[in-house]
Design a protein around this motif. Structure first.
Motif, PDB file in Angstrom:
ATOM      1  N   PHE A  77       1.027  -1.024   0.092  1.00  0.00           N
ATOM      2  CA  PHE A  77      -0.206   0.041  -0.110  1.00  0.00           C
ATOM      3  C   PHE A  77       0.970   1.504  -0.237  1.00  0.00           C
ATOM      4  O   PHE A  77       2.201   0.922   0.349  1.00  0.00           O
ATOM      5  CB  PHE A  77      -0.913  -0.106   0.977  1.00  0.00           C
ATOM      6  CG  PHE A  77      -0.487  -0.250   2.912  1.00  0.00           C
ATOM      7  CD1 PHE A  77      -0.081   1.522   3.329  1.00  0.00           C
ATOM      8  CD2 PHE A  77      -0.074  -1.471   3.383  1.00  0.00           C
ATOM      9  CE1 PHE A  77       0.905   1.423   4.608  1.00  0.00           C
ATOM     10  CE2 PHE A  77       0.149  -0.564   4.391  1.00  0.00           C
ATOM     11  CZ  PHE A  77       0.522  -0.132   4.990  1.00  0.00           C
ATOM     12  N   GLY A  78       0.352   2.272  -0.585  1.00  0.00           N
ATOM     13  CA  GLY A  78       1.135   3.709  -0.524  1.00  0.00           C
ATOM     14  C   GLY A  78       0.759   4.745  -1.084  1.00  0.00           C
ATOM     15  O   GLY A  78      -1.016   4.286  -1.318  1.00  0.00           O
ATOM     16  N   GLN A  79       1.103   5.091  -0.643  1.00  0.00           N
ATOM     17  CA  GLN A  79       0.253   7.315  -0.936  1.00  0.00           C
ATOM     18  C   GLN A  79       1.639   8.068  -2.053  1.00  0.00           C
ATOM     19  O   GLN A  79       2.800   7.813  -2.030  1.00  0.00           O
ATOM     20  CB  GLN A  79       0.357   8.389  -0.081  1.00  0.00           C
ATOM     21  CG  GLN A  79      -1.199   7.820   1.092  1.00  0.00           C
ATOM     22  CD  GLN A  79      -1.227   8.685   1.394  1.00  0.00           C
ATOM     23  OE1 GLN A  79      -1.015   9.206   2.287  1.00  0.00           O
ATOM     24  NE2 GLN A  79      -3.021   9.056   2.471  1.00  0.00           N
ATOM     25  N   TRP A  80       0.095   8.421  -3.033  1.00  0.00           N
ATOM     26  CA  TRP A  80       1.080   9.734  -3.855  1.00  0.00           C
ATOM     27  C   TRP A  80       0.915  11.120  -3.776  1.00  0.00           C
ATOM     28  O   TRP A  80      -0.790  10.797  -4.220  1.00  0.00           O
ATOM     29  CB  TRP A  80       1.317   8.630  -5.111  1.00  0.00           C
ATOM     30  CG  TRP A  80       1.853   9.965  -6.335  1.00  0.00           C
ATOM     31  CD1 TRP A  80       1.634  10.286  -6.860  1.00  0.00           C
ATOM     32  CD2 TRP A  80       3.247   9.892  -6.247  1.00  0.00           C
ATOM     33  NE1 TRP A  80       2.409  11.375  -8.494  1.00  0.00           N
ATOM     34  CE2 TRP A  80       3.369  10.705  -7.884  1.00  0.00           C
ATOM     35  CE3 TRP A  80       4.295   9.876  -6.172  1.00  0.00           C
ATOM     36  CZ2 TRP A  80       4.397  11.445  -8.753  1.00  0.00           C
ATOM     37  CZ3 TRP A  80       5.402  10.542  -6.571  1.00  0.00           C
ATOM     38  CH2 TRP A  80       5.037  11.548  -7.997  1.00  0.00           C
ATOM     39  N   SER A  81       1.734  11.779  -4.091  1.00  0.00           N
ATOM     40  CA  SER A  81       0.673  13.229  -4.346  1.00  0.00           C
ATOM     41  C   SER A  81       1.284  13.835  -5.591  1.00  0.00           C
ATOM     42  O   SER A  81       2.459  14.300  -5.312  1.00  0.00           O
ATOM     43  CB  SER A  81       0.664  14.173  -2.816  1.00  0.00           C
ATOM     44  OG  SER A  81       0.402  15.332  -3.229  1.00  0.00           O
ATOM     45  N   PRO A  82       0.639  13.594  -6.668  1.00  0.00           N
ATOM     46  CA  PRO A  82       1.123  14.624  -7.976  1.00  0.00           C
ATOM     47  C   PRO A  82       0.919  16.298  -8.410  1.00  0.00           C
ATOM     48  O   PRO A  82       1.827  16.816  -9.278  1.00  0.00           O
ATOM     49  CB  PRO A  82       0.248  14.340  -8.690  1.00  0.00           C
ATOM     50  CG  PRO A  82      -1.396  13.720  -8.430  1.00  0.00           C
ATOM     51  CD  PRO A  82      -1.316  13.936  -6.684  1.00  0.00           C
ATOM     52  N   SER A  83       0.488  16.994  -6.969  1.00  0.00           N
ATOM     53  CA  SER A  83       0.243  17.985  -6.766  1.00  0.00           C
ATOM     54  C   SER A  83       0.177  18.449  -4.750  1.00  0.00           C
ATOM     55  O   SER A  83      -0.596  17.964  -4.605  1.00  0.00           O
ATOM     56  CB  SER A  83      -1.259  18.530  -7.759  1.00  0.00           C
ATOM     57  OG  SER A  83      -1.112  20.356  -7.385  1.00  0.00           O
ATOM     58  N   ALA A  84       0.573  19.620  -5.153  1.00  0.00           N
ATOM     59  CA  ALA A  84       1.127  19.615  -3.463  1.00  0.00           C
ATOM     60  C   ALA A  84       0.220  21.098  -3.310  1.00  0.00           C
ATOM     61  O   ALA A  84      -0.604  20.910  -2.438  1.00  0.00           O
ATOM     62  CB  ALA A  84       2.158  20.548  -2.677  1.00  0.00           C
ATOM     63  N   GLY A  85      -0.282  21.546  -4.493  1.00  0.00           N
ATOM     64  CA  GLY A  85      -1.834  22.694  -3.966  1.00  0.00           C
ATOM     65  C   GLY A  85      -0.563  23.673  -3.308  1.00  0.00           C
ATOM     66  O   GLY A  85      -1.081  24.527  -3.030  1.00  0.00           O
ATOM     67  N   LEU A  86       0.988  24.541  -3.855  1.00  0.00           N
ATOM     68  CA  LEU A  86       0.963  25.271  -3.413  1.00  0.00           C
ATOM     69  C   LEU A  86       0.855  26.458  -4.244  1.00  0.00           C
ATOM     70  O   LEU A  86       1.425  27.267  -4.104  1.00  0.00           O
ATOM     71  CB  LEU A  86       2.304  24.969  -3.004  1.00  0.00           C
ATOM     72  CG  LEU A  86       3.126  23.745  -2.591  1.00  0.00           C
ATOM     73  CD1 LEU A  86       4.826  23.936  -2.375  1.00  0.00           C
ATOM     74  CD2 LEU A  86       2.102  23.856  -0.969  1.00  0.00           C
ATOM     75  N   THR A  87       0.565  26.428  -5.877  1.00  0.00           N
ATOM     76  CA  THR A  87       0.332  27.584  -6.398  1.00  0.00           C
ATOM     77  C   THR A  87      -1.320  28.193  -6.379  1.00  0.00           C
ATOM     78  O   THR A  87      -2.519  26.986  -6.040  1.00  0.00           O
ATOM     79  CB  THR A  87       0.994  27.046  -7.791  1.00  0.00           C
ATOM     80  OG1 THR A  87       0.464  26.495  -8.246  1.00  0.00           O
ATOM     81  CG2 THR A  87       2.587  26.660  -7.567  1.00  0.00           C
ATOM     82  N   PRO A  88      -1.184  28.978  -6.398  1.00  0.00           N
ATOM     83  CA  PRO A  88      -2.996  29.713  -6.768  1.00  0.00           C
ATOM     84  C   PRO A  88      -3.856  28.634  -6.895  1.00  0.00           C
ATOM     85  O   PRO A  88      -5.373  28.692  -7.514  1.00  0.00           O
ATOM     86  CB  PRO A  88      -3.046  30.903  -6.794  1.00  0.00           C
ATOM     87  CG  PRO A  88      -1.790  31.218  -6.634  1.00  0.00           C
ATOM     88  CD  PRO A  88      -0.304  30.324  -6.799  1.00  0.00           C
ATOM     89  N   ASP A  89      -2.927  28.546  -8.832  1.00  0.00           N
ATOM     90  CA  ASP A  89      -4.088  27.703  -9.469  1.00  0.00           C
ATOM     91  C   ASP A  89      -4.062  26.344  -9.897  1.00  0.00           C
ATOM     92  O   ASP A  89      -4.430  25.201 -10.351  1.00  0.00           O
ATOM     93  CB  ASP A  89      -3.848  27.833 -10.949  1.00  0.00           C
ATOM     94  CG  ASP A  89      -2.411  27.454 -11.052  1.00  0.00           C
ATOM     95  OD1 ASP A  89      -1.292  27.709 -10.466  1.00  0.00           O
ATOM     96  OD2 ASP A  89      -1.963  27.768 -12.540  1.00  0.00           O
ATOM     97  N   THR A  90      -3.480  25.636  -8.606  1.00  0.00           N
ATOM     98  CA  THR A  90      -3.886  24.294  -8.567  1.00  0.00           C
ATOM     99  C   THR A  90      -4.332  23.638  -6.640  1.00  0.00           C
ATOM    100  O   THR A  90      -4.263  24.759  -6.352  1.00  0.00           O
ATOM    101  CB  THR A  90      -2.256  23.607  -8.549  1.00  0.00           C
ATOM    102  OG1 THR A  90      -0.904  24.145  -7.464  1.00  0.00           O
ATOM    103  CG2 THR A  90      -1.130  24.110  -9.660  1.00  0.00           C
ATOM    104  N   ALA A  91      -4.380  22.147  -6.773  1.00  0.00           N
ATOM    105  CA  ALA A  91      -5.075  22.186  -4.962  1.00  0.00           C
ATOM    106  C   ALA A  91      -4.553  20.951  -5.492  1.00  0.00           C
ATOM    107  O   ALA A  91      -3.628  19.812  -5.795  1.00  0.00           O
ATOM    108  CB  ALA A  91      -6.624  21.942  -5.730  1.00  0.00           C
TER     109      ALA A  91
END
Length: 247
Positions: A77-91
């Motif tokens: 099992f595991g987790q992956w985050s393709p986007s940390a949401g650190l910019t205004p146009d991302t989540a």
């Protein structure tokens, strides 16, 4: 494809949790043995079949990472985050997965599992995807299927592994997307189903991962207002992506 656009994106990969793990592996994955488990932390997805699905797909791809825990029995099992949401146009996006991988011998093996895509900081509903695949030597072929609110998505992906004479890695992905309610576009047309695809050729060079990606879909022009597939671009696009990791 009426035209192609070329994008050059430089991504610097960071994974802050890596500093707490003994560095014994390659430049992009850190490994540590924990009893009967193998723990991996990295800035590229380490899981074989899931790697064709949980990959950076737009957003602030300069900040992504994940972990993977595998038992000797083949369960993982595991987790992956393709986007940390650190910019205004991302989540922020968190992809959690679990599955089972078993080799038949040194040349053949299979894998199956499920992925949950979640978006903690938005109102977007979580979605789930089932996947399965086979390994033949260093090549992998897999498929995935998901049924979300208002749509069904199926994916076929192929990873040929490293082509020794050229030192290249070739990955291909093809998706089919069906909408329960057809999307009405400008001009009165409707879109109820469409396909998309991508071809990724990568090669390590001077401590960097060089990626040349071609992507496209069956939609173009005004029809692209209905697009929400695997690719960041609806119409044909060529992307050169260079990734440099700090560990």
């Amino acid at each position: 494809m009426p035209y192609a656009r070329c994008f050059i994106r430089w991504s610097v990969a960071l994974f802050t949790g890596a500093m707490f793990v003994h560095q014994t592996a390659s430049a992009q994955v850190i490994e540590r043995e924990l009893g009967d488990f193998s723990l991996k932390l990295g800035t590229t997805p380490s899981r074989t079949m899931a790697q064709g699905l949980v990959t950076p797909s737009g957003g602030d791809t300069a900040f992504h990472g994940g972990l993977d825990l595998t038992h000797d029995s083949g369960f993982y099992f595991g987790q992956w985050s393709p986007s940390a949401g650190l910019t205004p146009d991302t989540a922020l996006e968190v992809d959690s997965y679990m599955g089972f991988k078993k080799p038949f011998d040194k040349t053949l093996g299979y894998e199956l599992g499920v992925i949950r895509y979640s978006y903690p900081n938005t109102d977007q509903l979580d979605s789930h995807e089932l996947y399965a695949g086979f390994r033949i030597f260093d090549s992998r072929i897999g498929t995935a299927f998901s049924t979300d609110a208002g749509r069904q998505d199926s994916t076929l992906f192929l990873d040929l592994g490293s082509l020794i004479p050229l030192g290249l890695d070739l990955r291909m992905q093809y998706g089919n997307h069906q909408l329960d309610t057809p999307s009405v576009i400008e001009g009165g047309g409707v879109v109820s189903t469409y396909n998309d695809w991508s071809f990724n050729v990568s090669r390590p060079w001077m401590g960097m991962d060089m990626n040349l990606i071609y992507s496209g879909s069956s939609l173009n022009g005004a029809d692209c207002s209905a697009y929400s597939g695997h690719n960041t671009q609806c119409e044909g696009a060529v992307t050169l992506k260079v990734v440099r990791s700090f560990f």
